[in-house]
Design a protein around this motif. Sequence first.
Motif, PDB file in Angstrom:
ATOM      1  N   ARG A   9     -31.175   3.310   2.998  1.00 54.00           N
ATOM      2  CA  ARG A   9     -30.971   2.231   2.034  1.00 54.00           C
ATOM      3  C   ARG A   9     -32.157   1.259   2.108  1.00 54.00           C
ATOM      4  O   ARG A   9     -32.909   1.263   3.088  1.00 54.00           O
ATOM      5  CB  ARG A   9     -29.667   1.495   2.334  1.00 54.00           C
ATOM      6  N   LYS A  10     -32.305   0.410   1.099  1.00 60.41           N
ATOM      7  CA  LYS A  10     -33.353  -0.610   1.113  1.00 60.41           C
ATOM      8  C   LYS A  10     -32.909  -1.739   2.041  1.00 60.41           C
ATOM      9  O   LYS A  10     -31.836  -2.309   1.871  1.00 60.41           O
ATOM     10  CB  LYS A  10     -33.620  -1.150  -0.295  1.00 60.41           C
ATOM     11  N   LEU A  11     -33.744  -2.054   3.016  1.00 66.96           N
ATOM     12  CA  LEU A  11     -33.451  -3.098   3.985  1.00 66.96           C
ATOM     13  C   LEU A  11     -34.081  -4.404   3.521  1.00 66.96           C
ATOM     14  O   LEU A  11     -35.257  -4.434   3.147  1.00 66.96           O
ATOM     15  CB  LEU A  11     -33.985  -2.699   5.358  1.00 66.96           C
ATOM     16  N   PRO A  42     -26.770  -1.496  -1.078  1.00 67.89           N
ATOM     17  CA  PRO A  42     -25.770  -0.444  -0.837  1.00 67.89           C
ATOM     18  C   PRO A  42     -26.433   0.923  -0.706  1.00 67.89           C
ATOM     19  O   PRO A  42     -27.569   1.126  -1.140  1.00 67.89           O
ATOM     20  CB  PRO A  42     -24.886  -0.510  -2.098  1.00 67.89           C
ATOM     21  N   LEU A  43     -25.726   1.850  -0.091  1.00 67.48           N
ATOM     22  CA  LEU A  43     -26.220   3.217   0.018  1.00 67.48           C
ATOM     23  C   LEU A  43     -26.355   3.840  -1.370  1.00 67.48           C
ATOM     24  O   LEU A  43     -25.609   3.488  -2.289  1.00 67.48           O
ATOM     25  CB  LEU A  43     -25.261   4.057   0.862  1.00 67.48           C
ATOM     26  N   LEU A  70     -21.923   5.186   9.307  1.00 67.16           N
ATOM     27  CA  LEU A  70     -22.039   4.949   7.871  1.00 67.16           C
ATOM     28  C   LEU A  70     -23.397   5.407   7.339  1.00 67.16           C
ATOM     29  O   LEU A  70     -23.509   5.825   6.185  1.00 67.16           O
ATOM     30  CB  LEU A  70     -21.833   3.456   7.589  1.00 67.16           C
ATOM     31  N   GLU A  71     -24.413   5.354   8.182  1.00 63.75           N
ATOM     32  CA  GLU A  71     -25.763   5.722   7.757  1.00 63.75           C
ATOM     33  C   GLU A  71     -26.021   7.222   7.815  1.00 63.75           C
ATOM     34  O   GLU A  71     -27.074   7.688   7.393  1.00 63.75           O
ATOM     35  CB  GLU A  71     -26.793   5.004   8.638  1.00 63.75           C
ATOM     36  N   HIS A  72     -25.081   7.994   8.334  1.00 60.49           N
ATOM     37  CA  HIS A  72     -25.338   9.420   8.570  1.00 60.49           C
ATOM     38  C   HIS A  72     -24.385  10.361   7.827  1.00 60.49           C
ATOM     39  O   HIS A  72     -24.556  11.573   7.912  1.00 60.49           O
ATOM     40  CB  HIS A  72     -25.263   9.713  10.065  1.00 60.49           C
ATOM     41  N   VAL A  73     -23.395   9.832   7.148  1.00 65.02           N
ATOM     42  CA  VAL A  73     -22.435  10.669   6.425  1.00 65.02           C
ATOM     43  C   VAL A  73     -22.597  10.429   4.926  1.00 65.02           C
ATOM     44  O   VAL A  73     -22.579   9.279   4.471  1.00 65.02           O
ATOM     45  CB  VAL A  73     -20.979  10.349   6.849  1.00 65.02           C
TER      46      VAL A  73
END
Length: 270
Positions: free
Chosen positions: A51-53, A104-105, A169-172
């Motif tokens: 996602r954009k940080l 958001p993702l 949340l960042e890997h699924v």
Amino acid sequence: MTRPPHKGPRNDRRLPPREAPPAEPFRRPSADVVVLYGAHAVREALRARRRKLLTLYATEGAAERIAPLAAEAGLTPQIVDPRALTSRLGDESVHQGLLLEARPLPAAEIADIETKSGVVLVLDQVTDPHNVGAILRTAAAFAVDALVMTDRNSPELTGVLAKAASGALEHVLIVSVVNLARALQELSQSGRLVVGLDSEAPAPLEETRLQNPIALVLGAEGKGLRRLTRERCDVLARLDMPGPIKSLNVSNACAVALTTLRLKGIASSE
């Protein structure tokens, strides 16, 4: 005879004025900015970069610990007072001195799901963010292909859920759908066996004839699967518990079911 007024030192019990909390530097909550907090959630967002940080806020100690990872992600931690983080997140939050604002993702669809482990999890209106976060953590541990959930009657993918997911949340891959029944039909048409976990199912999961790839459908605690959801499943199965307590929290039921699939050779070991 009237006593003269006492002129000695007064026992002044008034408390000193409370120091005002530091001003909060954070962005206002909005639909296009999500908040992640806690060491695992923030670290994995920095590491995965899906996602954009936007901005990383940290206490002095936390900033020092996360500085190398933040630098790799192109961020410089903004030093804040821990009271500012608590004020922003609430007294019950365990922020560990870290808060990350991000976008958001990226949105995903059923067609975006790649078959790797062969297992997709589907949530039928599971609304508790702690449960969904725990399910995401289990999903990441078992390397599931995706988690499918509804746009409505599902928790936001931020804050408490992200903290409970502990970085998962960042890997699924997460697919949000408007119509779950239609999504189940798409999963079935793509070749996945749609299996609904239901306490009234005719046979336990370990005795049910299964195949890979598979979509495992979990219902909300108390309500279970909705009628239309059950009708869209190819087969229903139950989890039989040998102990005196026969029901499980939905996140625990997810872990038991995925373990059962793995033991049956349904989930790939990749």
